[in-house]
Design an enzyme around this catalytic site. Structure first.
Site, PDB file in Angstrom:
ATOM      1  N   ASP A  12       0.858  -1.181   0.000  1.00 13.08           N
ATOM      2  CA  ASP A  12       0.000   0.000   0.000  1.00 13.08           C
ATOM      3  C   ASP A  12       0.897   1.235   0.000  1.00 13.08           C
ATOM      4  OD1 ASP A  12      -2.144   1.679   0.146  1.00 13.08           O
ATOM      5  OD2 ASP A  12      -2.780   1.102   2.156  1.00 13.08           O
ATOM      6  N   GLU A 107      -2.394   0.253  -4.484  1.00 13.51           N
ATOM      7  CA  GLU A 107      -2.272  -0.928  -3.638  1.00 13.51           C
ATOM      8  C   GLU A 107      -2.508  -2.202  -4.439  1.00 13.51           C
ATOM      9  OE1 GLU A 107      -5.329  -1.615  -0.651  1.00 13.51           O
ATOM     10  OE2 GLU A 107      -6.577  -0.081  -1.568  1.00 13.51           O
TER      11      GLU A 107
END
Length: 357
Positions: A12, A107
């Site tokens: 992420d 992500e």
């Protein structure tokens, strides 16, 4: 738990849009920065960590963000740049594994049970990816490593920014048992409140309920809750995953009514939907308006076009038409907009417990 285990990493990017802006424009470094909207209207698409210290968050109205941080700098999003950077990051992922499932521009899940570089430890793979992103692209990422997607996703959020968190196989069940249901990936605010009303506050509480009872209370997703309470998530990393819908909704502190007022409150929701569409790369041809009245009666109205709904102006035009088909003068507590019906085209997108993590 299963006798076999996978090595899953969730990467992420840290405050992705804002970090790209701070990387490209040194005058923004160290400053509270918001991407999207303006001081007068719209919503925040991303906030730098300097802005987050003041409570500025993505999906927050620009006016609220400015009230919380008067020195906040607003910049317009540059989605083409973010997409280009995202492609660079994805190329790094593919150097380690072909099993990459992007969730959005910033992500992705990676299955590194077997990886191209034959690195024995998933943690070492994650470290290598993080370092490569930092060296080659000039951005930081946080990584979560565990035996499944659910745990890896939660782990990546634990030590942001620039975090690296491992939930090892032997820690999985106890970790979930101690985890507050509010922090479960996939459990939203409304579901968490319902769980609290049933005496479910942690994974251990959730684990006490039979699967049949969870399905009775929460519908089909009850099966998922039953298994994740036991740290079981068998969903594979799917490199061909296509997102089927993008939606945003808002529950108001005070009820609203009237067509003009409804449209005014739908404008920032529409902006947020457009930004999420651009972030995910998903386009759809159906717009759905969701309305929940003060009586908790819920209605939806939809309109489908032949071409994708890709602009804010078109979405608002369709929203105006949909408002005409609801009871606009009754008190409303929630409004939402969802884009679905994606284009039918191709989109980019076990071993033993002794495996080294």
């Amino acid at each position: 738990m299963s006798e076999s285990v996978r090595k899953i990493i969730h990467i992420d990017m840290d405050a992705f849009y804002a970090s790209v802006e701070q990387r490209d424009f040194p005058m923004y470094q160290g400053k509270p920065l918001a991407v999207g909207g303006s001081r007068e209207r719209g919503v925040v698409a991303a906030a730098s960590y300097e802005a987050r210290k003041f409570g500025v968050r993505s999906a927050m109205s620009s006016r609220m963000a400015y009230r919380r941080c008067p020195d906040l700098i607003f910049v317009k999003p540059r989605f083409e740049v973010y997409k280009a950077v995202s492609s660079q990051i994805r190329e790094i992922f593919f150097q380690y594994t072909d099993l990459v499932e992007p969730l959005s521009l910033d992500e992705a899940f990676l299955d590194v049970t077997e990886n191209k570089k034959q690195i024995p430890s998933a943690t070492l793979v994650a470290k290598a990816i993080k370092q490569q992103i930092k060296t080659e692209i000039g951005l930081t990422a946080s990584a979560g490593i565990s035996i499944n997607k659910f745990l890896a996703k939660i782990a990546s959020d634990y030590q942001k920014p620039d975090g690296l968190t491992l939930i090892a196989p032997h820690e999985a069940e106890s970790f979930v048992e101690n985890l507050e249901v509010d922090k479960f990936f996939g459990v939203g605010k409304v579901t968490a409140e319902k769980m609290h009303s049933l005496g479910i506050h942690t994974g251990a509480d959730l684990k006490k309920l039979p699967e049949k009872e969870l399905v009775k209370q929460f519908g089909k997703v009850g099966h998922f809750y039953f298994h994740i309470a036991r740290a079981v998530d068998n969903r594979p990393v799917n490199p061909n995953r296509i997102r089927k819908s993008v939606g945003v909704e808002n529950t108001f502190e005070a009820d609203i009514s009237g067509a003009v007022n409804i449209l005014m409150h739908l404008e920032p929701i529409a902006e947020a939907v457009i930004e999420r569409m651009q972030k995910s790369g998903m386009q759809g041809k159906t717009l759905t308006l969701k309305v929940k009245y003060a009586t908790f009666e819920q209605v939806t109205r939809s309109k489908t076009l032949l071409e994708p709904i890709g602009t804010y102006e078109l979405m608002i035009h369709l929203a105006k038409e949909l408002i005409q088909s609801i009871e606009a003068n009754s008190p409303i507590r929630l409004l939402g907009l969802t884009i679905s019906n994606p284009e039918d085209k191709h989109q980019e997108t076990g071993t033993q417990l002794s495996l080294e993590f």
